[in-house]
Design an enzyme around this catalytic site. Structure first.
Site, PDB file in Angstrom:
ATOM      1  N   ASP A 134       0.356  -1.494  -0.256  1.00  0.00           N
ATOM      2  CA  ASP A 134      -0.070   0.141   0.271  1.00  0.00           C
ATOM      3  C   ASP A 134       0.433   1.154  -0.049  1.00  0.00           C
ATOM      4  OD1 ASP A 134      -2.393  -0.593  -0.174  1.00  0.00           O
ATOM      5  OD2 ASP A 134      -3.048   0.049   1.761  1.00  0.00           O
ATOM      6  N   ASP A 358     -10.941  -7.054  10.767  1.00  0.00           N
ATOM      7  CA  ASP A 358     -10.666  -8.703  10.805  1.00  0.00           C
ATOM      8  C   ASP A 358     -11.857  -9.812  11.641  1.00  0.00           C
ATOM      9  OD1 ASP A 358      -9.563  -7.953  11.707  1.00  0.00           O
ATOM     10  OD2 ASP A 358      -7.463  -9.251  13.218  1.00  0.00           O
TER      11      ASP A 358
END
Length: 652
Positions: A134, A358
């Site tokens: 990223d 998550d």
């Protein structure tokens, strides 16, 4: 006799936890007894007593959640050595590795994670490793290219000598005699050759990072020319492709940096994971995907195989599918023979709206009918490349606490999911226990300052020494600590590890979790937005790595910076030092028979100082091991205000 193929890939064994259950119920009984005692004696006591009651009421509720989720315990024993016996039926697996900042997350850590994955004992033609960058860093891309060259030597070496720890930095930090291999001349020569090759790789990556990539950006690197990490097109580079379909070769290695535009939200890691899933679906369409954190996989790459044993082992069980919340998940066509339960996440994706993507995704998966299984083989996969304590750890804890609380108060709350029938009661309890981290900061903080408040106001919140009721809090303290210590010892951890975790639990609750709750409150008030903070990663190693305590001691030395996150801990320490000085120097008399503070308050204050011992050392430390003067001044001012408040309270 059963054929090898028919041997199960995992076993589910229920733990015999009769004694732990009895101890947990005893602690619960003592906590309730303490609450009843405080209620029956509330009229003759002041603020300290009532504050203690509400804090202990919170601790009791947390303990009820703890007992509930631990009541039925099972172990999953996996057999990855049997996987290759299933070779014809083994599905393709795509492994996802994410990194976001080449400065905060050194590329050599990513390289070690990738190398450990490429060396898995799994058919190479059925493996693919996707690295999401990223940060759109040419240094990370360069490091992966060099890693692929080293992997051509490293992977055959690992398989030839059955190397267990396949992250090179961890492997070569050990002495050659401790590796458990033969000591033949051939092995020693190859070991030296591999170590030299890895040192050359490390040096190349370090040099590239040091000079911030001043080389000519041409060829494969042309796309990185004048790139803005916050505003660029998608970059996909196939670094290595197993074109021959060689099961003993190297798996595919693909570099991805997703498109980013300033006016379009990119949803942090969840967005990156969804891009990886889409690219994977186009390039390989593997039915299984494994998500890997760079700093959590170096110690035991074989955990991927343990997870595969759980996933493959339930392919014929129609009632459930196992997922590691969601360290691995299934993505495949709906007509796949594994069953419809396994296709749920294909429709869900990684969900947005939380810094803990998550947990949010796992919560949704469970709401769709999935069940989870803990996969925790030996040695532990989590090595912890970041320091055990310090700025990186605190920022990570703050991020987790923020995200978990966001989920708890959102429309996706486990409470709502349970009321609508999507979650089972015990699943809800597990999520409530986890997502209540930030909320625990206030009771923890109040209870921590109570001993100092009682000493400075000459009041008490512990039962008196001569009262039989004093046995209740003393028993809770002794039994709880012995119980948690026994849990650590049973799984092979040391007393030192137990004490570090107990201490850090207190520190995190009163600092990182407090800031996490503040972030959510400011967001609810519309004063700020949640910021995803990337934590600084540091690779640690030791020449004497055979001693785990030695490694933990080196990695766990507390570090500080000028972040305001250290102000609460420093303030609490200074408050207790002032309170103890006030009591010891005779400004407050110790009373065991009246309403004044007694020996219990002094012991409680000393316990808090012990928990914040790293901060005490930080007051006299230098460099990154010392608390910055700006933090000391701010904390000192807050501590003096607290002392003055106590004086006003006692005078009133």
């Amino acid at each position: 006799m059963a054929s090898p193929v028919s041997l199960p890939l995992y076993e589910r064994i229920r733990r015999k936890n009769t004694i732990p259950r009895a101890v947990e119920l005893l602690i619960l009984f003592l906590l309730i007894s303490l609450l009843v005692y405080r209620l029956l004696n509330r009229e003759n006591h002041g603020v300290s007593w009532h504050m203690a009651f509400f804090c202990e009421l919170h601790f009791t509720s947390v303990w009820i959640l703890t007992v509930t989720i631990k009541w039925n315990q099972v172990d999953f024993i996996t057999h990855p050595e049997r996987l290759l016996q299933w070779a014809p039926e083994l599905p393709p697996v795509d492994m996802f590795v994410t990194t976001a900042d080449a400065a905060l997350e050194p590329p050599i850590i990513t390289v070690n994670t990738v190398l450990s994955l490429l060396a898995l004992d799994y058919p190479a033609d059925k493996l693919a490793c996707y690295v999401s960058d990223d940060g759109a860093s040419p240094i990370t891309f360069y490091a992966l290219i060099e890693a692929s060259k080293f992997a051509k030597l490293w992977v055959p070496f690992c398989k030839k000598y059955k190397v267990q720890i396949r992250a090179p930095f961890r492997y070569f930090s050990k002495k050659i005699q401790s590796l458990g291999h033969d000591t033949s001349i051939e092995f020693q020569q190859e070991w030296i050759k591999m170590k030299d090759a890895y040192e050359q790789l490390s040096q190349k990556v370090e040099d590239a990072a040091t000079r911030s990539w001043s080389c000519d950006l041409t060829g494969d690197f042309a796309v990185f020319s004048n790139i803005d990490r916050r505003n660029h097109q998608t970059i996909i580079k196939v670094i290595w492709e197993n074109q021959e379909g060689d099961s003993n070769g190297l798996p595919h290695l693909i570099y991805i940096s997703r498109e980013k535009r300033p006016k379009h939200p990119h949803h942090f890691k969840a967005g990156a994971m969804n891009v990886l899933a889409r690219v994977s679906g186009v390039m390989t369409n593997a039915p299984f995907m494994l998500n890997v954190d760079c700093d959590m996989f170096a110690n035991n790459p074989q955990i991927a195989l343990h997870a595969m044993c759980l996933l493959l082992g339930v392919q014929n069980e129609s009632d459930c599918a196992f997922v590691q919340c969601p360290q691995q998940f299934y993505d495949g066509p709906k007509d796949d023979p594994f069953g419809n339960q396994l296709v749920v996440l294909y429709e869900v994706g990684w969900l947005y709206g939380s810094a803990t993507e998550d947990i949010l995704t796992g919560l949704t998966i469970h709401g769709k009918g999935w069940r989870s299984a803990l996969c925790n083989p030996k040695p532990d996969a989590f090595l912890g490349c970041a320091p055990l304590s310090g700025p990186a750890s605190m920022i990570q804890q703050k991020r987790w606490a923020t995200g978990l609380l966001e989920i708890l108060i959102s429309p996706r709350s486990p409470l709502i999911a349970t009321l609508t029938g999507k979650l089972q009661f015990r699943q809800c309890m597990a999520y409530m226990w986890l997502q209540g981290w930030a909320l625990r900061s206030i009771p923890e903080l109040c209870y921590a300052v109570l001993p100092a408040f009682s000493i400075l106001t000459n009041s008490h919140f512990f039962p008196k020494v001569q009262e039989l009721a004093i046995l209740i809090p003393v028993s809770i303290f002794i039994i709880y600590n012995l119980y948690t210590l026994s849990e650590y010892l049973q799984i092979g951890l040391s007393i030192h590890a137990w004490w570090n975790n107990q201490r850090m639990l207190r520190v995190n609750a009163m600092s990182a979790w407090l800031f996490g709750m503040s972030s959510v409150i400011l967001k609810l008030l519309g004063l700020s937005e949640t910021v995803f903070e990337v934590t600084q990663k540091e690779q640690t190693s030791s020449d004497d790595d055979d001693d785990d305590d030695n490694v933990n001691a080196n990695a766990g030395r507390y570090t500080f910076d000028e972040s305001p996150i250290f102000i609460p801990g420093t303030t609490i320490l200074l408050v207790h030092l002032m309170a103890l000085a006030t009591g010891i120097l005779g400004f407050r008399r110790v009373h065991n028979d009246g309403n004044g503070c007694g020996i219990g308050e002094f012991i409680g204050s000393l316990c808090v100082v012990l928990c914040f011992w790293p901060f005490l050392k930080g007051l006299f430390g230098k460099g990154k091991y010392g608390i910055p003067l700006s933090t000391v001044y701010k904390s000192g001012a807050l501590a003096l205000l607290f002392v003055q408040f106590c004086k006003w309270t006692s005078m009133g």
